[in-house]
Design an enzyme around this catalytic site. Structure first.
Site: not given
Ligand code: GLG
Length: 838
Positions: A373, A565, A570, A676
């Site tokens: 992720h 977050r 970001k 969303k």
């Molecule tokens: C991670 C990433 C996000 C992603 C989410 C779900 O940073 O970009 O959309 O997983 O795959 N820690 C997260 O939230």
């Protein structure tokens, strides 16, 4: 009360109070639960009593489906997905269950006939915030889709006593408060102490020879923890499938310290009990970063071991031979948090169930699949060998052996490449030694997937390049998705009704059907309804902001929202630079014609992440000045809505005009908030990062506001040597913005407060805010211009929604089923006797 299941009783058809769905029956059941479960009657009942009574009324209606589902899965020994995740950010259950059962309107009527307001009762639910952000929420969306698609599945995780902290804002700073989500009880779960499981920790191992003369290892642990499963039914949308979310609570084994107890060391024994229970006390509040704490590793082995042992129990219970474990279960690892599963499954098969190494390894690889992720280096988990060996001595031995075999394989494929061996080893030996969990996951799994096309490509080119070269066939992409049940049907009933009035309601299960909306994009009546719905929802948020923050917001302004977050990558602070740019323009020319905007922020920062907390403080400080400056009038407002959560998100997405998705390209793996917002008719301003790329592809570039450097441009700029100061000196507006902050204008003259943030931008700017500043401002100016053309904006909004079909989590799950899980749906029929009556 009558509890005979839909039987003819003396020729009278009486609906079962536990299954009937008519308004009359729901009312009876509700009052019955109020009396017999809550022990209250209307005159003395609190709002929480009413909420609980309603929750039990709804749960009763899930139970027949849940039990039926379990019976059918057991009878058929159905192949099952086991989704292992340290986080499940489920959000409130009640509303979702009403939608999925299809009884929202009946229940609304039933409670209103009893003088209550359904919205009020929904508000009452404490949501289980057992996750940090996208990763945990994705797990929840996937469980919803698996149930809806009738895929046998079990979600396995930890029942944290304290979920993600509640956020308060004091003097502009984030303050963390423990989340006591269980304090009023949890009506949705059922504890299953009879299925408790024991997990060992610490101690040492001993080699011995078994009765057949084979070399074996025995693990003598220092501590044993008991895991008690708590099950929650998860119903699919308009199906009879109710799958299970099984969360583990840590306890001390009852008999464990009898010696201490009997020797009179009562407090010592209780102390041990507390230490055991600590394991499932609290969720680590870090998103996209790893803290490397012992307790965290203990949590990981705890829930992974409980879950794998539970699966083995199920395998035996269904008379499936253990050699066929991988035919009964496919285990999806949600990031590396459960990656210890590779070593634990090996240990269980070899040490506990007598299997040989090769067979155990083949079963392990065939069972496990890994989802990555993140591209952030600080999020890649690694554990110091010393800590790892102390807590999991047997697992460390197994990992060494896996590594030995693995490196032999690498040598065979890439002879004489010692640097590659060093890079790929499961053990990082560059300094202090570490176990690399991502490497363990890659080696032990048959599938490795990223969560958006760009992310998967970057994994292959960069973060996991060596593994891609070694096992190209393991890699695949599964672009994230979100459930339309929670994130439009439940959260945005007005838009849902308008859409369904035009194209029917198949789109809720087949999100691609939203494309039929395109036929109405030139229908002025439809467009005007679309616009008035957005206005009405914005009005509701205006009232909420007035109540929460005491800020009066202009409902005709652009609702420009960044909710996620807080993290430097970001770039919430890039958004802040834009606000100050507009503010400076007004200060320089108070009569300037600016499209009014309301900047809304929501999101938590990890408690130990100083810079992220300083960015929250900066935004609140800008708000204090801008919102109260008479020159600004109602043209700009800055609102920080505290305590972002699923409940809160459901309120915010529908009200957005503009969705901020402005991470530095190459950092956001996917993003799901972006989906969303767009699904609720917001337009996106974003970089070519994560799933933004695919959203733009789907909705059309003319309906998406793109800006900034691409991922390759980011790498190139960094390789050339990036100098943020050059941008500061050469960009007049940027310099004025930074100088305005530095002057103490937003900090009552305090020039030190934001200095760490400014220094990090001026001298490092790791996330290239300055490099993207001008492009962002230009793009925002264009947004302001487009917004003035209301017809054009509305058209763009409709086209965004109409073209979001790809981003349903149903599509994602369908792809996982086909490409990774090799699993079919198992429809559940309700038996005649428990068939619910309309
Ligand atoms: C991670 C990433 C996000 C992603 C989410 C779900 O940073 O970009 O959309 O997983 O795959 N820690 C997260 O939230």
């Amino acid at each position: 009360m009558q509890t005979v299941p839909n039987h003819q009783v003396d020729n009278l058809q009486i609906e079962d109070d536990r299954t009937g769905l008519s308004v009359e029956c729901l009312k009876r059941a509700f009052l019955d639960n109020l009396f017999y479960v809550q022990g209250k009657f209307p005159k003395i009942a609190t709002k929480n009593d009413y909420y609980m009574a309603l929750a039990y009324t709804v749960r009763d209606r899930l139970l027949q489906r849940w039990i039926n589902t379990a019976v059918i899965y057991t009878d058929r020994a159905s192949r099952t997905v086991s989704y292992l995740s340290a986080e499940f950010l489920m959000g409130p259950h009640l509303g979702n269950n009403l939608v999925n059962l299809g009884i929202y309107d009946q229940v609304k009527q039933a409670v209103s006939e009893l003088g209550l307001d359904l919205e009020d009762l929904l508000e009452q639910e404490e949501e289980p915030g057992l996750g940090n952000g996208g990763l945990g929420r994705l797990a929840a969306c996937y469980l919803d889709s698996m149930a809806t698609l009738e895929i046998p599945s079990l979600g396995y995780g930890i029942r944290y006593e304290f979920g993600i902290f509640d956020q308060d804002i004091r003097d502009g700073w984030q303050v963390e408060i423990t989340d006591k989500w269980l304090h009023c009880g949890n009506p949705w779960e059922i504890a299953r102490p009879e299925w408790a499981i024991y997990v060992r920790l610490g101690g040492h191992t001993e080699a011995y020879t078994d009765e057949r003369g084979r070399y074996r290892v025995r693990w003598i642990p220092f501590q044993v923890i008991k895991g008690v499963p708590h099950d929650t039914p998860l119903l699919g949308y308009k199906t009879n499938t109710a799958n299970t979310l099984r969360l583990w609570t840590a306890e001390a084994p009852e008999s464990f310290d009898f010696a201490a107890f009997n020797s009179g060391d009562y407090l010592g024994a209780v102390q041990e009990k507390m230490v055991s229970e600590n394991l499932s006390k609290v969720l680590y509040p870090n998103d996209d970063s790893s803290q490397g704490k012992r307790l965290r590793l203990a949590q990981q082995i705890f829930f992974v071991s409980c879950s794998l042992q539970d699966m083995i129990r199920i395998v035996f219970g269904q008379n499936v031979p253990l050699e066929k474990f991988h035919e009964k279960f496919v285990v999806q690892l949600n990031d590396t948090h459960p990656a210890i599963a590779v070593a634990e499954l090996m240990r269980l098969l070899i040490d506990e169930h007598d299997m040989g190494w090769d067979q155990a390894w083949s079963i392990t690889q065939k069972s496990l699949a890994y989802t990555n992720h993140t591209l952030l280096p600080e999020a890649l988990e690694r554990w110091p060998i010393s800590l790892f060996g102390e807590l999991l001595p047997r697992h460390l031995e197994i990992i060494y052996e896996i590594n030995y075999h693995f490196l032999e394989e690498v040598k065979a494929k890439f002879p004489a490449d010692s640097d590659r061996l060093r890079r790929m080893s499961l053990i990082d030996e560059s300094g202090e030694k570490y176990v690399r969990m991502a490497h363990l996951a890659c080696v032990g799994s048959h599938s490795i997937n990223g969560v958006a096309a760009l992310h998967t490509k970057l994994l292959q080119q960069d973060v996991l390049r060596d593994f891609y070269q070694m096992y190209p066939e393991k890699f695949n992409n599964k672009t994230n998705g979100v459930t339309p049940r929670r994130f439009i049907v439940l959260s945005n009933p007005r838009l849902t009704n308008l859409i369904s009035s035009k194209i029917g309601d198949n789109w809720v299960k087949n999100l691609k059907d939203l494309k039929h909306l395109e036929a109405f994009v030139d229908d002025p009546e439809f467009c005007s309804q679309w616009r008035s719905i957005k206005s009405a929802i914005k009005q509701d948020l205006v009232a909420y902001i007035q109540k929460q923050n005491g800020i009066t917001v202009n409902p005709d302004s652009i609702f420009d929202i960044q909710a996620k977050r807080f993290h430097e990558y970001k770039r919430q602070h890039l958004n802040a630079l834009h606000i100050i740019t507009l503010y400076n323009r007004i200060k320089a020319n108070p009569d300037i014609d600016i499209t009014p905007r309301t900047f809304i922020f929501g999101g938590k920062a990890a408690p130990g992440y100083y810079m992220a907390k300083l960015i929250i403080k900066l935004i609140n400080s800008i708000g204090d000045v801008v919102n109260n400056d008479p020159d600004v009038r109602d043209r700009l407002k800055v609102v920080f809505l505290k305590n972002y959560s699923v409940k809160f998100a459901q309120r915010v997405y529908p009200a957005a005009d503009l969705s901020e998705q402005i991470s530095m390209a190459g950092k956001e793996a996917s993003g799901t908030g972006n989906m969303k917002f767009a699904l609720n008719g917001a337009l996106t301003i974003g970089t070519l990062d994560g799933a933004n790329v695919e959203i733009r592809e789907e909705v059309g570039e003319e309906n998406f506001f793109i800006f900034g450097l691409t991922a390759p441009e980011v790498y190139a700029l960094k390789a050339r040597g990036y100098r943020p100061l050059d941008y500061y000196h050469s960009n007049r507006e940027l310099k004025a913005v930074i100088d305005r902050i530095a002057s103490g204008h937003f900090s009552h003259g305090d020039t030190k407060l934001f200095k760490p943030l400014l220094d990090s931008l001026l001298y490092r700017d790791e996330y290239l805010l300055f490099a993207d500043y001008q492009a962002y401002i230009d793009c925002q100016d264009y947004v302001s211009q487009v917004y003035r053309d209301r017809d054009r904006w509305t058209r763009m909004s409709i086209l965004n929604v109409a073209r979001m079909g790809k981003f349903s989590s149903d599509r994602s799950i369908h792809d996982y089923c086909q490409d990774i899980w090799n699993i079919q749906s198992v429809p559940i029929e309700l038996g005649e006797c428990i068939q619910a009556k309309e």
